[in-house]
Design an enzyme around this catalytic site. Structure first.
Site, PDB file in Angstrom:
ATOM      1  CB  CYS A 113      -0.935   0.003   1.198  1.00 26.75           C
ATOM      2  SG  CYS A 113      -2.145  -1.322   1.097  1.00 26.75           S
ATOM      3  CG  HIS A 258      -3.351   3.435   1.319  1.00 21.79           C
ATOM      4  ND1 HIS A 258      -3.570   2.985   0.029  1.00 21.79           N
ATOM      5  CD2 HIS A 258      -3.609   2.389   2.134  1.00 21.79           C
ATOM      6  CE1 HIS A 258      -3.929   1.718   0.083  1.00 21.79           C
ATOM      7  NE2 HIS A 258      -3.977   1.335   1.340  1.00 21.79           N
ATOM      8  CG  ASN A 288      -6.893  -0.834   0.155  1.00 27.98           C
ATOM      9  OD1 ASN A 288      -6.030  -0.637  -0.694  1.00 27.98           O
ATOM     10  ND2 ASN A 288      -6.615  -1.010   1.427  1.00 27.98           N
TER      11      ASN A 288
END
Ligand code: COA
Length: 331
Positions: A113, A258, A288
């Site tokens: 990520c 993020h 995500n």
């Protein structure tokens, strides 16, 4: 010393929209549970045959268009992904081939990520040292093919999704803005709290029917632990990158975090005391997408006017590793 500037941005997501209601037909979950716990309403998943590098190529072509450049003018590719098309080689070289660029260096970054922030930091160092001038940085992920799409995997499957974002970077004079500072960290003590166990070169063979029977090829996550660390590490990193630039939190024009989970972003916004107009969230529509979330949001903000020349932009990420970090940019 020259500074790294953003010359173009772009993103691409698969056409296939997967709603929460569709997921609730595949596993024991509900639209209400997913929206309340994660903020996600829908996400994009690939259909068979679509690849991460193809999404990366579409995002790249949009970024090149904005920069007014041809692919052949790029000097290097830095490609962040934790879900490459193949175990080896990396997606960077496949993208190079799709773009038809002969022999420029193409490097993959595996920082999950936080991949886009780490990739930016590598490209920034290359540009400031004068080693390469025009660098393509891509973050792309295909997570849907590594999810356990059933009730057993519901705590992970409802969150992750597919997409790609790209930026074209080049050198500029410091008084025209550019990347100001980075803050990067990792803590391997938590490696297994968000990970994919198999295939792995420590196993003989790397992947076996036994692994697959027990689901070790799926992305696995201890959601509570990830949440607990993310809400501390991201604000800490934002403060730290700002301190390196001499700015305060109230000077932030736009925070792009993020897109892990809307609740994480909300806790962080509160911790930092930021107004709604200082943050941007799009997890509702894309889920995500790991290394792709920040460059996707960045491109949206550039094209919809949320980010303007002269703004102080902070990007921050946290994820598997654990790895986390931030970048501060005078846009
Ligand atoms: N639908 C319905 N119920 C679900 C579910 C789903 N998709 N996933 C889990 N549940 C259930 C659990 O089984 C549990 O049931 P039980 O109480 O009967 O045991 C209940 O919901 C609560 O589970 P828990 O894991 O405690 O929920 P939570 O409040 O921690 O929320 C997450 C789960 C995953 C949403 C949350 O932990 C989170 O957001 N973590 C961070 C994840 C993240 O951002 N990852 C990416 C980082 S890069």
């Amino acid at each position: 010393m020259q500074r790294t500037r953003f010359l173009g941005t772009g993103f691409a997501v698969p056409d296939r929209v997967v709603t929460n209601d569709e997921l609730s037909r595949l596993m024991d979950t509900t639209d209400e549970w997913i929206r309340t716990r994660t903020g996600i309403r829908e996400r994009r998943w690939v259909v068979e045959g679509e690849t991460g590098t193809e999404l990366g190529e579409r995002a790249t072509r949009r970024a090149l268009d904005m920069a007014g450049m041809e692919a052949g003018e790029l000097d290097a590719i830095v490609y962040a992904t934790s879900s490459p098309d193949h175990f080896a080689p990396g997606n960077g070289v496949y993208l190079q081939r799709l773009l038809g660029i002969p022999t420029i260096p193409a490097l993959d970054i595996r920082a999950q990520c936080s991949g886009f922030i780490y990739a930016l930091s590598v490209a920034d160092a290359w540009i400031r040292s004068g080693q390469y001038r025009r660098i393509l940085v891509v973050g792309s992920e295909i997570q849907s093919t590594g999810l356990e799409v059933s009730s057993a995997g519901r705590h992970v499957a409802v969150i992750f999704a597919d997409g790609a974002g790209a930026v074209v970077l080049g050198p500029g004079e410091p008084d025209h803005g550019g990347i100001l500072a980075f803050d990067l960290h990792s803590e391997g003590a938590h490696a297994e709290k968000l990970w994919v166990d198999s295939p792995g070169s420590m196993y003989h063979p790397r992947v076996s029917p036994k692994h697959m029977e027990t689901g070790r090829q799926y992305l696995e996550m201890d959601g509570r632990e990830v949440f607990r660390h993310a809400v501390v590490r991201m604000p800490e990193s934002v403060r730290s990158v700002l301190a390196a630039t001499g700015h305060a939190v109230e000077n932030i024009s736009l925070l792009l975090a993020h897109q892990a989970n809307l609740r994480i972003s909300e806790v962080m916004q509160k911790d930092l005391g930021l107004r709604d107009d200082q943050v941007y969230n799009n997890i509702m529509f894309y889920g995500n997408t790991t290394a792709a979330t920040i460059p996707i949001a960045l491109d949206e903000c550039v094209r919809n006017g949320r980010l303007k020349r002269g703004d102080l932009l902070v990007m921050t990420a946290f994820g598997s590793g654990f790895m986390w970090g931030s970048a501060a940019v005078r846009w």
